[in-house]
Scaffold this motif. Structure first.
Motif, PDB file in Angstrom:
ATOM      1  N   PHE A  83       0.851  -1.189   0.000  1.00 26.75           N
ATOM      2  CA  PHE A  83       0.000   0.000   0.000  1.00 26.75           C
ATOM      3  C   PHE A  83       0.891   1.244   0.000  1.00 26.75           C
ATOM      4  O   PHE A  83       1.828   1.340   0.792  1.00 26.75           O
ATOM      5  CB  PHE A  83      -0.901   0.023   1.234  1.00 26.75           C
ATOM      6  CG  PHE A  83      -1.909  -1.094   1.255  1.00 26.75           C
ATOM      7  CD1 PHE A  83      -3.202  -0.867   0.831  1.00 26.75           C
ATOM      8  CD2 PHE A  83      -1.556  -2.364   1.684  1.00 26.75           C
ATOM      9  CE1 PHE A  83      -4.130  -1.893   0.837  1.00 26.75           C
ATOM     10  CE2 PHE A  83      -2.483  -3.393   1.692  1.00 26.75           C
ATOM     11  CZ  PHE A  83      -3.765  -3.156   1.270  1.00 26.75           C
ATOM     12  N   PHE A  84       0.595   2.192  -0.889  1.00 26.66           N
ATOM     13  CA  PHE A  84       1.343   3.439  -0.977  1.00 26.66           C
ATOM     14  C   PHE A  84       0.508   4.575  -0.396  1.00 26.66           C
ATOM     15  O   PHE A  84      -0.653   4.753  -0.775  1.00 26.66           O
ATOM     16  CB  PHE A  84       1.684   3.769  -2.433  1.00 26.66           C
ATOM     17  CG  PHE A  84       2.800   2.948  -2.997  1.00 26.66           C
ATOM     18  CD1 PHE A  84       4.091   3.462  -3.031  1.00 26.66           C
ATOM     19  CD2 PHE A  84       2.579   1.678  -3.481  1.00 26.66           C
ATOM     20  CE1 PHE A  84       5.129   2.712  -3.549  1.00 26.66           C
ATOM     21  CE2 PHE A  84       3.607   0.919  -4.000  1.00 26.66           C
ATOM     22  CZ  PHE A  84       4.886   1.434  -4.034  1.00 26.66           C
ATOM     23  N   PHE A  85       1.117   5.349   0.492  1.00 24.77           N
ATOM     24  CA  PHE A  85       0.471   6.501   1.120  1.00 24.77           C
ATOM     25  C   PHE A  85       1.304   7.743   0.822  1.00 24.77           C
ATOM     26  O   PHE A  85       2.506   7.654   0.587  1.00 24.77           O
ATOM     27  CB  PHE A  85       0.410   6.323   2.638  1.00 24.77           C
ATOM     28  CG  PHE A  85      -0.401   5.143   3.097  1.00 24.77           C
ATOM     29  CD1 PHE A  85      -1.713   5.303   3.487  1.00 24.77           C
ATOM     30  CD2 PHE A  85       0.158   3.876   3.149  1.00 24.77           C
ATOM     31  CE1 PHE A  85      -2.462   4.224   3.926  1.00 24.77           C
ATOM     32  CE2 PHE A  85      -0.574   2.789   3.587  1.00 24.77           C
ATOM     33  CZ  PHE A  85      -1.889   2.957   3.977  1.00 24.77           C
ATOM     34  N   GLU A  86       0.665   8.903   0.878  1.00 25.91           N
ATOM     35  CA  GLU A  86       1.407  10.148   0.686  1.00 25.91           C
ATOM     36  C   GLU A  86       0.932  11.205   1.658  1.00 25.91           C
ATOM     37  O   GLU A  86      -0.179  11.173   2.157  1.00 25.91           O
ATOM     38  CB  GLU A  86       1.238  10.687  -0.730  1.00 25.91           C
ATOM     39  CG  GLU A  86      -0.133  11.273  -1.003  1.00 25.91           C
ATOM     40  CD  GLU A  86      -0.229  12.037  -2.309  1.00 25.91           C
ATOM     41  OE1 GLU A  86       0.788  12.288  -2.959  1.00 25.91           O
ATOM     42  OE2 GLU A  86      -1.357  12.398  -2.670  1.00 25.91           O
ATOM     43  N   GLN A  87       1.839  12.129   1.932  1.00 25.96           N
ATOM     44  CA  GLN A  87       1.523  13.375   2.621  1.00 25.96           C
ATOM     45  C   GLN A  87       2.091  14.484   1.744  1.00 25.96           C
ATOM     46  O   GLN A  87       3.185  14.349   1.199  1.00 25.96           O
ATOM     47  CB  GLN A  87       2.161  13.462   4.005  1.00 25.96           C
ATOM     48  CG  GLN A  87       1.463  12.685   5.056  1.00 25.96           C
ATOM     49  CD  GLN A  87       2.094  12.888   6.430  1.00 25.96           C
ATOM     50  OE1 GLN A  87       3.252  13.290   6.560  1.00 25.96           O
ATOM     51  NE2 GLN A  87       1.322  12.631   7.455  1.00 25.96           N
ATOM     52  N   TRP A  88       1.343  15.544   1.611  1.00 25.42           N
ATOM     53  CA  TRP A  88       1.806  16.698   0.837  1.00 25.42           C
ATOM     54  C   TRP A  88       2.165  17.782   1.829  1.00 25.42           C
ATOM     55  O   TRP A  88       1.334  18.216   2.615  1.00 25.42           O
ATOM     56  CB  TRP A  88       0.700  17.149  -0.116  1.00 25.42           C
ATOM     57  CG  TRP A  88       1.210  18.075  -1.169  1.00 25.42           C
ATOM     58  CD1 TRP A  88       0.995  19.422  -1.247  1.00 25.42           C
ATOM     59  CD2 TRP A  88       2.014  17.741  -2.297  1.00 25.42           C
ATOM     60  NE1 TRP A  88       1.626  19.931  -2.342  1.00 25.42           N
ATOM     61  CE2 TRP A  88       2.261  18.928  -3.010  1.00 25.42           C
ATOM     62  CE3 TRP A  88       2.554  16.562  -2.780  1.00 25.42           C
ATOM     63  CZ2 TRP A  88       3.013  18.975  -4.178  1.00 25.42           C
ATOM     64  CZ3 TRP A  88       3.314  16.598  -3.936  1.00 25.42           C
ATOM     65  CH2 TRP A  88       3.521  17.802  -4.625  1.00 25.42           C
TER      66      TRP A  88
END
Length: 92
Positions: A83-88
């Motif tokens: 699973f890939f997650f991001e924060q900007w």
């Protein structure tokens, strides 16, 4: 107006459910604030994928659920539930 930079968190879970335990992980920090290497931590940053969501990470990709070919049902050569997650992060 500031620019944004992306942080990416890859979690490998024990199964396809987001509340499954994390069994592997990787961090990538596009802000340059921190440097991470594979294996630089003895414990995962989150216990589950759901915990990452609750902390503000956005899920943007999950592994496709494909059945194993006959005879390879117990092959452990790779971690299947990725699973890939991001924060900007806004930067000046």
């Amino acid at each position: 107006m500031g620019r944004g930079r992306q942080k990416v968190l890859v979690l490998y879970l024990a199964n396809s459910a987001l509340d499954a335990p994390v069994v592997g992980w990787a961090n990538y920090d596009g802000t340059g604030e921190r440097r991470h290497m594979a294996g630089d931590s003895d414990s995962p940053p989150y216990a589950t994928g759901l915990a990452a969501l609750m902390d503000g990470w956005r899920l943007f990709q999950a592994s496709q659920l494909l059945p194993h070919p006959r005879g390879e049902e117990f092959d452990l050569a790779y971690l299947k539930y990725e699973f890939f997650f991001e924060q900007w992060i806004e930067t000046p």
